[in-house]
Design an enzyme around this catalytic site. Structure first.
Site, PDB file in Angstrom:
ATOM      1  N   ASP A 244      -2.232   2.344  -4.581  1.00 26.70           N
ATOM      2  CA  ASP A 244      -3.471   2.803  -3.950  1.00 26.70           C
ATOM      3  C   ASP A 244      -4.557   1.733  -4.058  1.00 26.70           C
ATOM      4  O   ASP A 244      -4.501   0.851  -4.922  1.00 26.70           O
ATOM      5  CB  ASP A 244      -3.963   4.093  -4.605  1.00 26.70           C
TER       6      ASP A 244
ATOM      7  N   HIS B 223       0.816  -1.217   0.000  1.00 27.73           N
ATOM      8  CA  HIS B 223       0.000   0.000   0.000  1.00 27.73           C
ATOM      9  C   HIS B 223       0.852   1.271   0.000  1.00 27.73           C
ATOM     10  O   HIS B 223       0.340   2.369  -0.241  1.00 27.73           O
ATOM     11  CB  HIS B 223      -0.921  -0.009   1.227  1.00 27.73           C
TER      12      HIS B 223
END
Length: 398
Positions: A373, A369
């Site tokens: 995204d 992450h």
């Protein structure tokens, strides 16, 4: 002049190894490129060959010792090429002497085992004379021992119900591969911000397409048509759509890769390995199936090379072959994503307002992450879903 025997490069991110076995002893004559010793890393077994003609003048690291890249493990007293006749005579003398010693001991050679192989033989109470060696010169390899174990009938012994605590537990030292797997997986969790997103795929069309052409495909290409080639192709198209999933973090920079080396996880008796299909985007379905078959075979036989395991921009793990319905795969550093496939199972789904039974598969994407995204992760899986549910798009490059 003395020439050092040096541990060679062991591949990307591999710095340590263990000396499995020396095949020469002090004073032995050797020729250039002749096998001196075997070393084992967490991934593969490698041979170290003589850098020159000469005799073994020094052995500083013995069987079972841990060594690092570039470390000196011995020396060869170099002999000029013009003196090779002396080496040949020396070898002939040694060979004759050895033959005389083995006249009444025909089984001795098969008992000369690398420490790791000897450990397997001892733990499983096997007779090395009953194991057929497939290694160089007929020597017994780990694969030979594992094959013997798998094909030997299991004898169940009856024991008394009351056992001591020692009999109820068994302590076994972790193998180098298992320790490395444990460390890398923990490092992955500690370093990356791992998030997993899921989707499901209706496998009806791709199953129908495979069933329609699998016999013709195998006849033409001499390899079976599986589902992995479809998923590799779909994955590459999804990576092109979302380049960040094919990238990695390098210090303060993002390293985007404009090539597609896809790692395919393979389970072996020793543990999980991830051999890499190079430039998979340039391959046909047949090329991909052939590459997967060859790499899986080499993995099971313990014959993967450093180059087979190095690199990789993205990985695919198919837990469905073991019956997994759903999982959250762990990223293989320094990659930023891994696709998890699972078993296909008939389930009731709603199609155009009607309940139908369809062959469905859950898929999972674990991603870092820090670089990817949530929207990108979801879009990646949706792209794969769309291509697998409409496989004609893969064939038409749509």
């Amino acid at each position: 002049m003395s020439i050092k025997i040096i541990i060679p490069s062991l591949g990307e991110s591999v710095t340590e190894a263990t000396i499995a076995k020396w095949y020469k002893k002090l004073g032995d004559a050797v020729k250039t490129d002749e096998l001196l010793l075997e070393i084992e890393t967490d991934k593969v077994t490698l041979e170290v060959n003589a850098p020159c003609n000469g005799t073994i003048g020094k052995i500083s690291k013995t069987d079972g010792a841990n060594v690092t890249v570039g470390e000196e493990v011995g020396e060869i007293n170099e002999i000029a090429d013009t003196d090779t006749a002396w080496i040949n005579n020396k070898k002939q003398e040694v060979s004759q002497h050895t033959s005389e010693q083995l006249v009444d001991k025909p089984a001795m050679a098969s008992n000369i085992l690398a420490p790791s192989v000897q450990k397997l033989v001892t733990e499983n109470k096997l007779d090395p004379n009953n194991i057929k060696g497939t290694g160089r010169g007929g020597r017994i390899t780990k694969y030979d021992v594992l094959e013997t174990i798998n094909t030997t009938p299991i004898t169940i012994e009856t024991h008394a119900i009351n056992k001591t605590n020692e009999e109820r537990t068994q302590r076994v030292r972790m193998s180098r591969l298992r320790k490395t797997i444990a460390q890398r997986l923990k490092d992955s969790q500690n370093t990356a911000a791992i998030l997993t997103t899921f989707n499901e795929i209706d496998m009806s069309k791709v199953i129908a397409l495979r069933n329609q052409y699998k016999e013709e495909f195998e006849k033409k290409h001499t390899v079976k048509l599986g589902f992995m080639s479809f998923f590799v192709k779909a994955t590459i198209e999804a990576l092109k759509l979302i380049p960040s999933i094919n990238a990695e973090i390098d210090g303060d920079d993002l390293l985007y890769k404009n090539y597609y080396d896809i790692g395919v996880a393979v389970g072996t008796e020793q543990g999980l390995v991830v051999p890499v299909i190079r430039d998979a985007d340039k391959m046909s379905f047949a090329d991909i199936e052939q590459a997967i078959g060859n790499l899986a075979k080499k993995a099971r036989e313990g014959k993967l090379s450093i180059s087979d395991l190095s690199g990789g921009t993205f990985s695919i793990s198919n837990g469905g072959v073991y019956g997994s319905l759903l999982s959250t795969p762990i990223i293989n550093p320094p990659q930023s994503g891994i696709l998890g496939l699972h078993k296909t199972e008939e389930r009731a789904v709603v199609i155009d307002g009607k309940i139908e039974i369809r062959p469905m598969m859950y898929i999972a994407l674990s991603y870092d992450h820090r670089i990817i995204d949530g929207k990108e992760g979801v879009s990646f899986l949706v792209k794969i879903k769309n291509l697998i549910e409409n496989p004609e798009k893969l064939l038409l490059n749509l």
